[in-house]
Design an enzyme around this catalytic site. Structure first.
Site, PDB file in Angstrom:
ATOM      1  N   ILE A  35       0.867  -1.186   0.000  1.00 62.96           N
ATOM      2  CA  ILE A  35       0.000   0.000   0.000  1.00 62.96           C
ATOM      3  C   ILE A  35       0.901   1.234   0.000  1.00 62.96           C
ATOM      4  CG2 ILE A  35      -1.707   1.313   1.338  1.00 62.96           C
ATOM      5  CD1 ILE A  35      -2.625  -1.458   2.482  1.00 62.96           C
ATOM      6  N   PHE A  36       0.719   2.121  -0.984  1.00 61.94           N
ATOM      7  CA  PHE A  36       1.572   3.309  -1.105  1.00 61.94           C
ATOM      8  C   PHE A  36       0.914   4.510  -0.427  1.00 61.94           C
ATOM      9  CE2 PHE A  36       4.599   6.232  -2.452  1.00 61.94           C
ATOM     10  CZ  PHE A  36       4.053   7.265  -3.186  1.00 61.94           C
ATOM     11  N   GLY A  37       1.643   5.101   0.545  1.00 65.42           N
ATOM     12  CA  GLY A  37       1.159   6.303   1.224  1.00 65.42           C
ATOM     13  C   GLY A  37       2.001   7.509   0.837  1.00 65.42           C
ATOM     14  N   GLY A  39       0.644  10.909   1.846  1.00 62.60           N
ATOM     15  CA  GLY A  39       0.120  12.050   2.633  1.00 62.60           C
ATOM     16  C   GLY A  39       0.190  11.655   4.091  1.00 62.60           C
ATOM     17  N   SER A  40      -0.960  11.665   4.760  1.00 62.74           N
ATOM     18  CA  SER A  40      -0.931  11.317   6.198  1.00 62.74           C
ATOM     19  C   SER A  40      -0.460   9.882   6.410  1.00 62.74           C
ATOM     20  CB  SER A  40      -2.317  11.487   6.810  1.00 62.74           C
ATOM     21  OG  SER A  40      -3.231  10.595   6.207  1.00 62.74           O
ATOM     22  N   GLU A 115     -10.069   6.528   4.144  1.00 59.71           N
ATOM     23  CA  GLU A 115      -9.748   7.184   2.864  1.00 59.71           C
ATOM     24  C   GLU A 115     -10.942   7.350   1.943  1.00 59.71           C
ATOM     25  OE1 GLU A 115      -6.618   7.996   4.210  1.00 59.71           O
ATOM     26  OE2 GLU A 115      -6.284   8.156   2.070  1.00 59.71           O
TER      27      GLU A 115
HETATM   28  N1  GSH Z   1      -4.031   8.824   0.239  1.00 61.01           N
HETATM   29  C1  GSH Z   1      -3.006   9.746   0.661  1.00 61.01           C
HETATM   30  C2  GSH Z   1      -3.593  10.849   1.484  1.00 61.01           C
HETATM   31  C3  GSH Z   1      -4.188  10.257   2.678  1.00 61.01           C
HETATM   32  C4  GSH Z   1      -4.783  11.285   3.544  1.00 61.01           C
HETATM   33  O1  GSH Z   1      -4.141  12.226   3.932  1.00 61.01           O
HETATM   34  N2  GSH Z   1      -6.049  11.026   3.823  1.00 61.01           N
HETATM   35  C5  GSH Z   1      -6.732  11.779   4.812  1.00 61.01           C
HETATM   36  C6  GSH Z   1      -8.195  11.602   4.540  1.00 61.01           C
HETATM   37  S1  GSH Z   1      -8.905  13.060   3.999  1.00 61.01           S
HETATM   38  C7  GSH Z   1      -6.385  11.196   6.151  1.00 61.01           C
HETATM   39  O2  GSH Z   1      -6.322   9.986   6.293  1.00 61.01           O
HETATM   40  N3  GSH Z   1      -6.163  12.011   7.132  1.00 61.01           N
HETATM   41  C8  GSH Z   1      -5.837  11.514   8.453  1.00 61.01           C
HETATM   42  C9  GSH Z   1      -5.170  12.622   9.188  1.00 61.01           C
HETATM   43  O3  GSH Z   1      -5.147  13.721   8.616  1.00 61.01           O
HETATM   44  O4  GSH Z   1      -4.662  12.386  10.297  1.00 61.01           O
HETATM   45  C10 GSH Z   1      -1.925   8.969   1.406  1.00 61.01           C
HETATM   46  O5  GSH Z   1      -1.650   7.902   0.888  1.00 61.01           O
HETATM   47  O6  GSH Z   1      -1.342   9.373   2.407  1.00 61.01           O
END
Ligand code: GSH
EC number: 4.3.2.7
Length: 222
Positions: A35-37, A39-40, A115
């Protein structure tokens, strides 16, 4: 999360896509999945995994173009979180997590809520190049917010994005924490990991905050 040395540069363009060890995570019951992340998920995966690799995907750029009314914002003041934009010249650094056996089902169940349901992200298969072995790419699953999802905000000047990030918070915390922890991760990846869009937003935030705050105190505020 293991931090590889920052030795590798981006792979030669001739590298072929990863052999599809798992052609689709929807087929049957995959025993292993990456699983590639980007962002958060790079600093808060919050699911059990067996291995993790720092690296990058080619053909995509990361953009703070997804609105978030749950984790880092509200209905009245949506926060800004990242998504991937298809970009032939793009290269996005992040972390790939390997889930095995029971971890696969648990991770997909958790991420579907975090997500897809709460964030508006769809799943997409990408080719991931580990920083320490870019000649051995992996097929991975990524969560991408497309322009068709209702929360999509799209492009804006980095100064506007910075203003939104400074003004928003949600159930997972302040939007500024989201930005700074992602910037911290990119620092760990080393000098070859550049993200001009992210850097421009951090710089814009820096001009808006009293300079004495854009350190640990900034995180204490959020
Ligand atoms: N899909 C991206 C972005 C994921 C992301 O930032 N998603 C938000 C959902 S809007 C999240 O999970 N936020 C949790 C947080 O901000 O702590 C990743 O692989 O990191």
């Amino acid at each position: 999360m293991k931090q590889e040395s920052a030795a590798q540069s981006t792979p030669p363009p001739s590298l072929s896509p990863a052999p599809s060890a798992q052609t689709s995570w929807e087929d049957g019951d995959p025993q292993t999945l990456w699983i590639f992340g980007y962002g958060s998920l790079v600093w808060k995966p919050d699911f059990d995994y067996s291995d993790s690799r720092v690296g990058f995907v080619r053909g995509y750029s990361r953009r703070f173009w997804q609105g978030d009314t749950f984790h880092r914002g509200s209905d009245k003041m949506p926060g800004r979180v990242v998504t991937l934009l298809e970009d032939r010249e793009g290269c996005t650094w992040g972390v790939a997590y390997e889930v095995r056996g029971e971890q696969v089902k648990e991770a997909l169940k958790y991420l579907n809520v975090r997500e897809a349901v709460l964030g508006g992200y769809d799943t997409k298969e990408v080719t991931f190049y580990p920083q320490d072995a870019p000649d051995q790419p992996l097929t991975a699953l990524a969560y991408v917010a497309t322009p068709q999802n209702p929360g999509y905000l799209g492009p804006a000047p980095e100064e506007v994005i910075a203003t939104q990030i400074l003004s928003c918070r949600g159930f997972s915390g302040h939007n500024l924490e989201y930005l700074l922890r992602l910037a911290d991760f990119m620092q760990l990846c080393g000098p070859q990991a550049q993200d001009e869009h992210l850097e421009a937003i951090v710089d814009a935030v820096g001009t808006m905050l009293p300079c004495s705050y854009l350190t640990e105190q900034a995180l204490a505020l959020v």
